[in-house]
Design an enzyme around this catalytic site. Structure first.
Site, PDB file in Angstrom:
ATOM      1  N   THR A 237       0.877  -1.176   0.000  1.00  0.00           N
ATOM      2  CA  THR A 237       0.000   0.000   0.000  1.00  0.00           C
ATOM      3  C   THR A 237       0.911   1.221   0.000  1.00  0.00           C
ATOM      4  O   THR A 237       1.663   1.430   0.958  1.00  0.00           O
ATOM      5  CB  THR A 237      -0.885   0.033   1.263  1.00  0.00           C
ATOM      6  OG1 THR A 237      -1.626  -1.188   1.321  1.00  0.00           O
ATOM      7  CG2 THR A 237      -1.841   1.208   1.218  1.00  0.00           C
TER       8      THR A 237
ATOM      9  N   LYS B  80      -7.840   1.148  -2.787  1.00  0.00           N
ATOM     10  CA  LYS B  80      -7.411   0.737  -1.436  1.00  0.00           C
ATOM     11  C   LYS B  80      -7.615   1.879  -0.432  1.00  0.00           C
ATOM     12  O   LYS B  80      -8.146   1.668   0.660  1.00  0.00           O
ATOM     13  CB  LYS B  80      -5.933   0.322  -1.500  1.00  0.00           C
ATOM     14  CG  LYS B  80      -5.260   0.108  -0.167  1.00  0.00           C
ATOM     15  CD  LYS B  80      -5.605  -1.216   0.454  1.00  0.00           C
ATOM     16  CE  LYS B  80      -5.015  -1.330   1.859  1.00  0.00           C
ATOM     17  NZ  LYS B  80      -5.406  -2.551   2.533  1.00  0.00           N
TER      18      LYS B  80
ATOM     19  N   LYS C 111      -1.489   5.081   8.669  1.00  0.00           N
ATOM     20  CA  LYS C 111      -0.768   5.230   7.391  1.00  0.00           C
ATOM     21  C   LYS C 111      -1.761   5.379   6.228  1.00  0.00           C
ATOM     22  O   LYS C 111      -1.640   6.273   5.396  1.00  0.00           O
ATOM     23  CB  LYS C 111       0.124   3.994   7.162  1.00  0.00           C
ATOM     24  CG  LYS C 111       0.716   3.906   5.772  1.00  0.00           C
ATOM     25  CD  LYS C 111       1.358   2.554   5.501  1.00  0.00           C
ATOM     26  CE  LYS C 111       1.663   2.409   4.020  1.00  0.00           C
ATOM     27  NZ  LYS C 111       2.138   1.082   3.650  1.00  0.00           N
TER      28      LYS C 111
END
Ligand code: NAD
Length: 288
Positions: free
Chosen positions: A87, A162, A237
């Site tokens: 990611t 995502k 994050k």
């Protein structure tokens, strides 16, 4: 298909192991971790990438991706494919795509959902950004490591999917925990609240599948003292990546921005580091 695998951490190691168990020839490299059994150890990232059809990367962030990409792209055969499952920010995915294209190999971003348990069980969801043809070519690998793969569009669109998903997840987890804290104050039992909400219009994955209240609903990290699971730092994050993307694209995401600030404070000042992201219930309800 010969595969190189770079980044053999919590996610990468079980993914590489599953590929090897399906009789794919895998060469692996990590700067800090040993290769799982059945994965041939390479002495460098470049060695793991040379003479491979597909090179998978599973790295912490965009900076690591660009560092590894600059090392491996010159070693990758023309026509091979760099498949980044980490990611990372969309900008880094696009830079890796440009760097690969300029040198010969193809690039696809394919971040995952499903966590360490999904990586071990081979039930990850892949969100892929790249060409249709490349998606078809690597689909057998997705089929080994996961149970669902969606072609989201061109390069960068896997990362877009995502961060949108995880912005929803972070915000719904916070509001689910707030609702449990409110129920406590109102004298409504957590069991009854779960029973009602999980079958009513307030239901969500956070409530139904990953309930943050201990001993309520299906088994979740709340039942193991919030051992991750999906760590609060990783949620932070992803929420930061979503805000970075919102700022650069001019999208208005006030709830996502607030969710990012709430997780920032939880991780940095309120003992959230090292705990599952659902432990944010402890911030709102002292008896967790
Ligand atoms: P991790 O920190 O356990 O693994 C990353 C690995 O990359 C480490 O072993 C590290 O040594 C290695 N690495 C770093 N720089 C390297 C380099 N230059 N060359 C070779 N190896 C290098 O992290 P993880 O939990 O496996 O997550 C990997 C990615 O997957 C992250 O981008 C994360 O956001 C994403 N992700 C994680 C989860 C989860 O639940 N852990 C879920 C979905 C997505």
């Amino acid at each position: 298909m010969k595969v190189g695998f770079i980044g053999l951490g919590n996610m990468g190691a079980p993914m590489a192991r599953n590929l090897a168990a399906a009789n794919i020839e895998v060469a692996g490299f990590d700067i800090a971790r040993a290769c799982p059994e059945a994965v041939a150890p390479a002495s460098s990232a470049a060695e793991a990438a040379s003479s491979r059809d597909v090179v998978l990367t599973m790295l912490p962030d965009g900076e690591a991706l660009l560092a590894v990409a600059s090392e491996i792209i010159p070693a990758m055969p023309p026509g091979s494919l760099l498949l980044d499952c980490s990611t990372v920010d969309i900008d880094s995915a696009l830079k890796a795509n440009e760097a690969a294209k300029a040198a010969g190999p193809r690039f696809m971003d394919a971040p995952v959902s499903g966590g360490v348990a999904g990586a071990a069980a081979g039930t990850l969801t892949f969100m892929a950004g790249g060409s249709k043809e490349d998606f078809a070519e690597v689909s057998p690998l997705f089929g080994i490591m996961g149970s669902k793969a969606v072609h989201c569009g061109g390069a960068g669109s896997g990362q877009a999917a995502k961060i949108c998903n995880n912005m929803i997840l972070g915000a719904t987890m916070i509001v689910t925990c707030e609702a449990f804290a409110l129920a406590d104050k109102l004298g409504l039992s957590r069991e009854r609240m779960f029973e009602v909400v999980s079958k009513s219009s307030g239901y969500s994955w956070s409530m139904n599948a990953y309930c943050p209240a201990p001993s309520v609903g299906p088994k979740s990290p709340a039942d193991s003292d919030y051992e991750p699971g999906f760590a609060a730092e990783l949620m932070l994050k992803d929420l930061r990546l979503a805000q970075q993307a919102a700022e650069s694209s001019g999208a208005d995401t006030p709830v996502g921005r607030l969710a990012s600030k709430i997780y920032e404070s939880f991780v940095e000042n309120e003992g959230g580091a090292g705990r599952d992201f659902s432990a944010i219930l402890l911030k709102f309800a002292k008896n967790g």
